[in-house]
Design a protein around this motif. Structure first.
Motif, PDB file in Angstrom:
ATOM      1  N   GLU A 117       0.832  -1.202   0.000  1.00  0.00           N
ATOM      2  CA  GLU A 117       0.000   0.000   0.000  1.00  0.00           C
ATOM      3  C   GLU A 117       0.861   1.245   0.000  1.00  0.00           C
ATOM      4  O   GLU A 117       1.884   1.314   0.668  1.00  0.00           O
ATOM      5  CB  GLU A 117      -0.908   0.004   1.229  1.00  0.00           C
ATOM      6  N   LYS A 118       0.441   2.214  -0.756  1.00  0.00           N
ATOM      7  CA  LYS A 118       1.148   3.493  -0.814  1.00  0.00           C
ATOM      8  C   LYS A 118       0.733   4.357   0.374  1.00  0.00           C
ATOM      9  O   LYS A 118      -0.459   4.508   0.635  1.00  0.00           O
ATOM     10  CB  LYS A 118       0.770   4.206  -2.122  1.00  0.00           C
ATOM     11  N   PRO A 119       1.677   4.902   1.116  1.00  0.00           N
ATOM     12  CA  PRO A 119       1.318   5.766   2.245  1.00  0.00           C
ATOM     13  C   PRO A 119       0.407   6.897   1.785  1.00  0.00           C
ATOM     14  O   PRO A 119       0.697   7.593   0.814  1.00  0.00           O
ATOM     15  CB  PRO A 119       2.676   6.298   2.717  1.00  0.00           C
ATOM     16  N   GLY A 120      -0.700   7.065   2.485  1.00  0.00           N
ATOM     17  CA  GLY A 120      -1.625   8.139   2.141  1.00  0.00           C
ATOM     18  C   GLY A 120      -2.702   7.724   1.165  1.00  0.00           C
ATOM     19  O   GLY A 120      -3.713   8.384   1.035  1.00  0.00           O
ATOM     20  N   TRP A 121      -2.499   6.587   0.439  1.00  0.00           N
ATOM     21  CA  TRP A 121      -3.500   6.182  -0.555  1.00  0.00           C
ATOM     22  C   TRP A 121      -4.794   5.768   0.142  1.00  0.00           C
ATOM     23  O   TRP A 121      -5.877   6.189  -0.215  1.00  0.00           O
ATOM     24  CB  TRP A 121      -2.950   5.020  -1.382  1.00  0.00           C
ATOM     25  N   ASP A 122      -4.658   4.901   1.130  1.00  0.00           N
ATOM     26  CA  ASP A 122      -5.822   4.436   1.872  1.00  0.00           C
ATOM     27  C   ASP A 122      -6.034   5.301   3.109  1.00  0.00           C
ATOM     28  O   ASP A 122      -6.017   4.817   4.225  1.00  0.00           O
ATOM     29  CB  ASP A 122      -5.644   2.969   2.263  1.00  0.00           C
ATOM     30  N   LYS A 123      -6.172   6.592   2.877  1.00  0.00           N
ATOM     31  CA  LYS A 123      -6.369   7.524   3.985  1.00  0.00           C
ATOM     32  C   LYS A 123      -7.672   7.215   4.698  1.00  0.00           C
ATOM     33  O   LYS A 123      -8.727   7.155   4.056  1.00  0.00           O
ATOM     34  CB  LYS A 123      -6.387   8.952   3.440  1.00  0.00           C
ATOM     35  N   PRO A 124      -7.657   6.965   6.008  1.00  0.00           N
ATOM     36  CA  PRO A 124      -8.875   6.563   6.702  1.00  0.00           C
ATOM     37  C   PRO A 124      -9.889   7.681   6.794  1.00  0.00           C
ATOM     38  O   PRO A 124      -9.561   8.858   6.771  1.00  0.00           O
ATOM     39  CB  PRO A 124      -8.372   6.177   8.102  1.00  0.00           C
ATOM     40  N   GLY A 125     -11.158   7.279   6.890  1.00  0.00           N
ATOM     41  CA  GLY A 125     -12.223   8.245   7.076  1.00  0.00           C
ATOM     42  C   GLY A 125     -12.356   8.600   8.541  1.00  0.00           C
ATOM     43  O   GLY A 125     -11.510   8.267   9.365  1.00  0.00           O
ATOM     44  N   ARG A 126     -13.452   9.248   8.872  1.00  0.00           N
ATOM     45  CA  ARG A 126     -13.657   9.687  10.251  1.00  0.00           C
ATOM     46  C   ARG A 126     -13.731   8.514  11.214  1.00  0.00           C
ATOM     47  O   ARG A 126     -13.359   8.615  12.360  1.00  0.00           O
ATOM     48  CB  ARG A 126     -14.944  10.511  10.338  1.00  0.00           C
ATOM     49  N   ASP A 127     -14.242   7.386  10.704  1.00  0.00           N
ATOM     50  CA  ASP A 127     -14.369   6.229  11.573  1.00  0.00           C
ATOM     51  C   ASP A 127     -13.122   5.357  11.526  1.00  0.00           C
ATOM     52  O   ASP A 127     -13.094   4.285  12.111  1.00  0.00           O
ATOM     53  CB  ASP A 127     -15.594   5.402  11.174  1.00  0.00           C
ATOM     54  N   GLY A 128     -12.069   5.815  10.871  1.00  0.00           N
ATOM     55  CA  GLY A 128     -10.825   5.075  10.800  1.00  0.00           C
ATOM     56  C   GLY A 128     -10.806   4.006   9.737  1.00  0.00           C
ATOM     57  O   GLY A 128      -9.803   3.306   9.580  1.00  0.00           O
ATOM     58  N   GLU A 129     -11.898   3.861   8.967  1.00  0.00           N
ATOM     59  CA  GLU A 129     -11.959   2.841   7.938  1.00  0.00           C
ATOM     60  C   GLU A 129     -12.385   3.458   6.616  1.00  0.00           C
ATOM     61  O   GLU A 129     -13.135   4.427   6.580  1.00  0.00           O
ATOM     62  CB  GLU A 129     -12.946   1.741   8.329  1.00  0.00           C
ATOM     63  N   LEU A 130     -11.914   2.857   5.534  1.00  0.00           N
ATOM     64  CA  LEU A 130     -12.338   3.307   4.216  1.00  0.00           C
ATOM     65  C   LEU A 130     -13.776   2.875   3.974  1.00  0.00           C
ATOM     66  O   LEU A 130     -14.190   1.792   4.391  1.00  0.00           O
ATOM     67  CB  LEU A 130     -11.420   2.716   3.147  1.00  0.00           C
ATOM     68  N   ARG A 131     -14.513   3.703   3.277  1.00  0.00           N
ATOM     69  CA  ARG A 131     -15.935   3.437   3.081  1.00  0.00           C
ATOM     70  C   ARG A 131     -16.293   3.165   1.632  1.00  0.00           C
ATOM     71  O   ARG A 131     -17.424   2.782   1.336  1.00  0.00           O
ATOM     72  CB  ARG A 131     -16.748   4.613   3.632  1.00  0.00           C
ATOM     73  N   SER A 132     -15.344   3.390   0.731  1.00  0.00           N
ATOM     74  CA  SER A 132     -15.621   3.188  -0.690  1.00  0.00           C
ATOM     75  C   SER A 132     -14.507   2.412  -1.369  1.00  0.00           C
ATOM     76  O   SER A 132     -13.332   2.549  -1.013  1.00  0.00           O
ATOM     77  CB  SER A 132     -15.789   4.535  -1.408  1.00  0.00           C
ATOM     78  N   THR A 133     -14.903   1.625  -2.376  1.00  0.00           N
ATOM     79  CA  THR A 133     -13.963   0.957  -3.266  1.00  0.00           C
ATOM     80  C   THR A 133     -14.210   1.475  -4.668  1.00  0.00           C
ATOM     81  O   THR A 133     -15.341   1.409  -5.170  1.00  0.00           O
ATOM     82  CB  THR A 133     -14.148  -0.570  -3.239  1.00  0.00           C
ATOM     83  N   ILE A 134     -13.171   2.017  -5.284  1.00  0.00           N
ATOM     84  CA  ILE A 134     -13.279   2.537  -6.651  1.00  0.00           C
ATOM     85  C   ILE A 134     -12.916   1.429  -7.628  1.00  0.00           C
ATOM     86  O   ILE A 134     -11.832   0.825  -7.536  1.00  0.00           O
ATOM     87  CB  ILE A 134     -12.355   3.746  -6.858  1.00  0.00           C
ATOM     88  N   ILE A 135     -13.800   1.173  -8.580  1.00  0.00           N
ATOM     89  CA  ILE A 135     -13.570   0.130  -9.586  1.00  0.00           C
ATOM     90  C   ILE A 135     -13.416   0.798 -10.949  1.00  0.00           C
ATOM     91  O   ILE A 135     -14.304   1.522 -11.400  1.00  0.00           O
ATOM     92  CB  ILE A 135     -14.723  -0.881  -9.595  1.00  0.00           C
ATOM     93  N   ILE A 136     -12.283   0.542 -11.586  1.00  0.00           N
ATOM     94  CA  ILE A 136     -11.964   1.140 -12.883  1.00  0.00           C
ATOM     95  C   ILE A 136     -11.814   0.034 -13.922  1.00  0.00           C
ATOM     96  O   ILE A 136     -10.816  -0.697 -13.917  1.00  0.00           O
ATOM     97  CB  ILE A 136     -10.671   1.961 -12.822  1.00  0.00           C
ATOM     98  N   PRO A 137     -12.777  -0.128 -14.826  1.00  0.00           N
ATOM     99  CA  PRO A 137     -12.598  -1.078 -15.922  1.00  0.00           C
ATOM    100  C   PRO A 137     -11.578  -0.516 -16.914  1.00  0.00           C
ATOM    101  O   PRO A 137     -11.597   0.685 -17.224  1.00  0.00           O
ATOM    102  CB  PRO A 137     -13.986  -1.169 -16.559  1.00  0.00           C
ATOM    103  N   ASN A 138     -10.700  -1.361 -17.399  1.00  0.00           N
ATOM    104  CA  ASN A 138      -9.672  -0.898 -18.336  1.00  0.00           C
ATOM    105  C   ASN A 138      -9.581  -1.840 -19.522  1.00  0.00           C
ATOM    106  O   ASN A 138      -9.478  -3.056 -19.366  1.00  0.00           O
ATOM    107  CB  ASN A 138      -8.309  -0.831 -17.640  1.00  0.00           C
ATOM    108  N   TYR A 139      -9.622  -1.242 -20.709  1.00  0.00           N
ATOM    109  CA  TYR A 139      -9.379  -2.001 -21.935  1.00  0.00           C
ATOM    110  C   TYR A 139      -8.550  -1.131 -22.868  1.00  0.00           C
ATOM    111  O   TYR A 139      -9.029  -0.136 -23.408  1.00  0.00           O
ATOM    112  CB  TYR A 139     -10.688  -2.409 -22.614  1.00  0.00           C
ATOM    113  N   ASN A 140      -7.287  -1.473 -22.982  1.00  0.00           N
ATOM    114  CA  ASN A 140      -6.362  -0.726 -23.848  1.00  0.00           C
ATOM    115  C   ASN A 140      -6.400   0.775 -23.551  1.00  0.00           C
ATOM    116  O   ASN A 140      -6.469   1.605 -24.459  1.00  0.00           O
ATOM    117  CB  ASN A 140      -6.680  -0.985 -25.327  1.00  0.00           C
TER     118      ASN A 140
END
Length: 343
Positions: free
Chosen positions: A10-33
């Protein structure tokens, strides 16, 4: 057949916690070329408080390798071929379920987000428990003063359309309810997905976001436009242009299928004069564009899909207790004819 990549360190700062100390969203990026866009997209997410999953649809341009090399903190799911937008997103949602984030954010690879994107989307759904999805304010990548999509609408003509397309972004600064959220940049409530199902892979791509928004409305949920969540969008990053054979054929097929699977027979009959008019206008439009063959082929494919076993299996079963939702939707289909002119 399908292979999952390693999440890496994990990159420091990437998974910055929310107010409750946990991440609340997962970003999904479809990639094709998406070699032309994916790096800038991921760089723009560096300070956003969310997990990021890139689902690669068998790219052959080196974009998957670029993500694995330059962004080891991003989870990469590598598919063996192109399963379309729907297949990639569904795999990403399924694989991210173990993270138990209450929200799932869909993001096109040809986008760049502005700071605060994730928090703005989360806040909108936090404030409305009947909201299934939230649509970001998508602006033109190269002319950010112009709207690309400010929430989607669907009307009795059988047409889906983006509010504000090519209009001044300054005119779309207020939140409001929309018919559905554009899958290019939106948030979904994971618990509702558990009730209504994921994206319908019969679509492959195009109108799948309107379909799932329609389904959510049948179940009594709504979609919101969230202008504080700003995304710059290049547009047609995969298909190459606004109108082409691939896109026109798929859109035509999915337009027919969308009506079949979501409208009960009585509602189809009620809207038939409008649907017929919409079909004829589109036929003339694509005749002028030199794409009428693709339009008619796609329409025929949509009819075949609706009559097929796999099409029938996905049809939303009419339940009498949902009649108020159907009545509201019908009002919106008529009202959105007016919106088609002024939104």
């Amino acid at each position: 057949m399908l292979q999952e990549g390693q999440a890496g360190k994990e990159k420091p700062g990437w998974d910055k916690p929310g107010r409750d100390g946990e991440l609340r969203s997962t970003i999904i990026i479809p990639n094709y070329n998406g070699i032309k866009y994916i790096e800038n997209c991921l760089v723009s997410l560096a300070d956003e408080p969310a997990r990021v999953v890139v689902v690669d649809n068998g790219s052959a341009d080196g974009s998957r390798e670029l993500v694995q090399e330059k962004f080891p903190h991003v989870q990469v799911i590598s598919l063996d071929k192109n399963y379309g937008f729907c297949g990639a997103v569904n795999r990403g949602i399924a694989e991210s379920g173990k993270d138990k984030t209450p929200y799932v954010i869909l993001l096109n690879n040809d986008t760049v987000v502005e700071s605060g994107f994730v928090r703005a989307l989360e806040k909108a759904l936090d404030g409305d428990q009947k909201a299934f999805s939230g649509a970001a304010r998508m602006v033109n990548m190269y002319r950010p003063e112009v709207i690309d999509d400010a929430g989607d609408y669907y009307c009795a003509l059988g047409w889906a359309f983006a509010a504000g397309k090519d209009k001044p972004a300054a005119d779309y600064g207020r939140s409001r309810e929309v018919f559905s959220a554009c899958g290019g940049a939106c948030i979904y409530r994971r618990s509702v997905l558990g009730k209504i199902g994921l994206l319908d892979e019969n679509h492959f791509a195009y109108l799948e976001d309107v379909d799932i928004g329609y389904r959510a409305r049948i179940y009594g949920y709504r979609s919101l436009y969230v202008p504080e969540a700003v995304v710059r969008h290049a547009g047609s990053g995969v298909s190459g242009s606004r109108h082409n054979d691939f896109k026109v054929k798929l859109s035509a097929k999915n337009s027919v299928y969308l009506v079949y699977k979501n409208m009960p027979p009585v509602q189809i009959l009620l809207n038939f004069p409008f649907l017929l008019a919409g079909f004829l206008v589109k036929t003339l439009f694509f005749l002028k564009k030199g794409l009428v063959k693709s339009w008619l082929q796609g329409t025929a494919e949509g009819l075949r899909l609706a009559c097929s076993e796999k099409g029938r299996a996905k049809r939303v079963r009419f339940v009498l207790s949902r009649f108020p939702a159907y009545a509201r939707i019908q009002w919106e289909l008529w009202r959105n004819l007016w919106y088609r002119i002024y939104m």
